[in-house]
Design an enzyme around this catalytic site. Structure first.
Site, PDB file in Angstrom:
ATOM      1  N   GLY A  43       0.973  -1.080   0.076  1.00 22.01           N
ATOM      2  CA  GLY A  43       0.037   0.024  -0.036  1.00 22.01           C
ATOM      3  C   GLY A  43       0.911   0.987   0.017  1.00 22.01           C
ATOM      4  O   GLY A  43       2.148   1.382   0.462  1.00 22.01           O
ATOM      5  N   GLN A  48       2.968  10.071   1.029  1.00 26.19           N
ATOM      6  CA  GLN A  48       4.320   9.489   1.179  1.00 26.19           C
ATOM      7  C   GLN A  48       4.903   9.655   0.048  1.00 26.19           C
ATOM      8  O   GLN A  48       6.335   9.028  -0.148  1.00 26.19           O
ATOM      9  CB  GLN A  48       4.013   7.672   1.207  1.00 26.19           C
ATOM     10  N   CYS A  91       5.963  -0.175   7.059  1.00 25.28           N
ATOM     11  CA  CYS A  91       5.549   1.133   6.378  1.00 25.28           C
ATOM     12  C   CYS A  91       6.635   1.276   5.523  1.00 25.28           C
ATOM     13  O   CYS A  91       7.870   1.539   5.762  1.00 25.28           O
ATOM     14  CB  CYS A  91       5.186   2.186   7.158  1.00 25.28           C
ATOM     15  N   LEU A  92       6.519   2.030   4.118  1.00 24.66           N
ATOM     16  CA  LEU A  92       7.466   2.205   3.032  1.00 24.66           C
ATOM     17  C   LEU A  92       8.314   3.465   3.727  1.00 24.66           C
ATOM     18  O   LEU A  92       9.355   3.695   3.361  1.00 24.66           O
ATOM     19  CB  LEU A  92       7.099   2.351   1.787  1.00 24.66           C
ATOM     20  N   HIS A 133      -4.485   1.629   7.582  1.00 31.10           N
ATOM     21  CA  HIS A 133      -3.090   2.216   7.610  1.00 31.10           C
ATOM     22  C   HIS A 133      -2.747   3.431   6.691  1.00 31.10           C
ATOM     23  O   HIS A 133      -2.345   4.388   6.979  1.00 31.10           O
ATOM     24  CB  HIS A 133      -2.188   0.997   7.389  1.00 31.10           C
ATOM     25  N   GLU A 134      -3.334   2.993   5.341  1.00 28.41           N
ATOM     26  CA  GLU A 134      -3.027   4.007   4.426  1.00 28.41           C
ATOM     27  C   GLU A 134      -4.222   5.127   4.807  1.00 28.41           C
ATOM     28  O   GLU A 134      -3.795   6.368   4.292  1.00 28.41           O
ATOM     29  CB  GLU A 134      -3.507   3.584   2.922  1.00 28.41           C
ATOM     30  N   HIS A 137      -2.394   7.796   6.730  1.00 29.48           N
ATOM     31  CA  HIS A 137      -1.456   8.723   6.063  1.00 29.48           C
ATOM     32  C   HIS A 137      -2.194   9.760   5.483  1.00 29.48           C
ATOM     33  O   HIS A 137      -1.589  10.869   5.544  1.00 29.48           O
ATOM     34  CB  HIS A 137      -0.838   7.845   5.168  1.00 29.48           C
TER      35      HIS A 137
HETATM   36 CO    CO Z   1       2.686   3.529   5.701  1.00 32.24          CO
END
Ligand code: CO
Length: 170
Positions: A43, A48, A91-92, A133-134, A137
């Site tokens: 995701g 991000q 998380c990236l 989670h997304e 963000h």
């Molecule tokens: Co993340």
């Protein structure tokens, strides 16, 4: 398209409602999916990659050949939640950090697709976790904000290390 890592300020800025559904938005979503696959993620949210849009892309399999698993979600809103479950997340924007987060087990989501059409989605387990989670963000909330107090202490040195490296860069 570069991924903003912690503590890049874009991560706290979140996203704004998308009003225009055009080719530029389509291209952005496509580039985000590509970037997500390159980074072996499941995701990715617009903040991000430094964009203040309520846009997220995901694919629970993380497999670039699995186009059916892809979802592009604009202006999401969680309509209802059911149950709670702890599960591991990464998380990236936090390479190498993994920890348990409590999320709703099931949810009903309303959102707009890339054509601006209203959609409704029922999700549970891993898909529901990715969506939550997304969406965080898009509000400037990060998964490290939601850790148990024990895990917050555990990851603190890693976060401080990332903060030091960030300050050395800017
Ligand atoms: Co993340």
């Amino acid at each position: 398209m570069e991924i903003v890592t912690y503590p890049g300020p874009a991560l706290r800025r979140g996203g704004k409602k998308i009003e225009v559904f055009d080719d530029a938005l389509r291209a952005t979503a496509e580039a985000m999916l590509e970037r997500m696959y390159e980074s072996q993620g499941v995701g990715l949210a617009a903040p991000q990659v430094g964009l203040d849009l309520e846009l997220l892309v995901l694919n629970p399999t993380g497999d670039p050949d699995d186009r059916d698993g892809e979802l592009v979600i604009c202006n999401p809103e969680i309509k209802s939640r059911k149950g709670n479950e702890w599960g591991e997340e990464g998380c990236l924007s936090f390479p190498g950090i993994y920890a348990e987060v409590e999320r709703a087990k099931k949810l009903v989501l309303s959102y707009q697709d890339l054509d601006g059409q209203e959609q409704e989605l029922r999700a549970d387990d891993f898909l529901a976790r990715i969506i939550q989670h997304e969406i965080d963000h898009l509000k400037g909330v990060l998964f490290v904000d939601r850790l148990s107090s024990v895990d917050k202490l555990r990851v603190r040195p890693k976060l401080q290390d990332m903060e030091r490296k960030f300050e050395a860069r800017v």
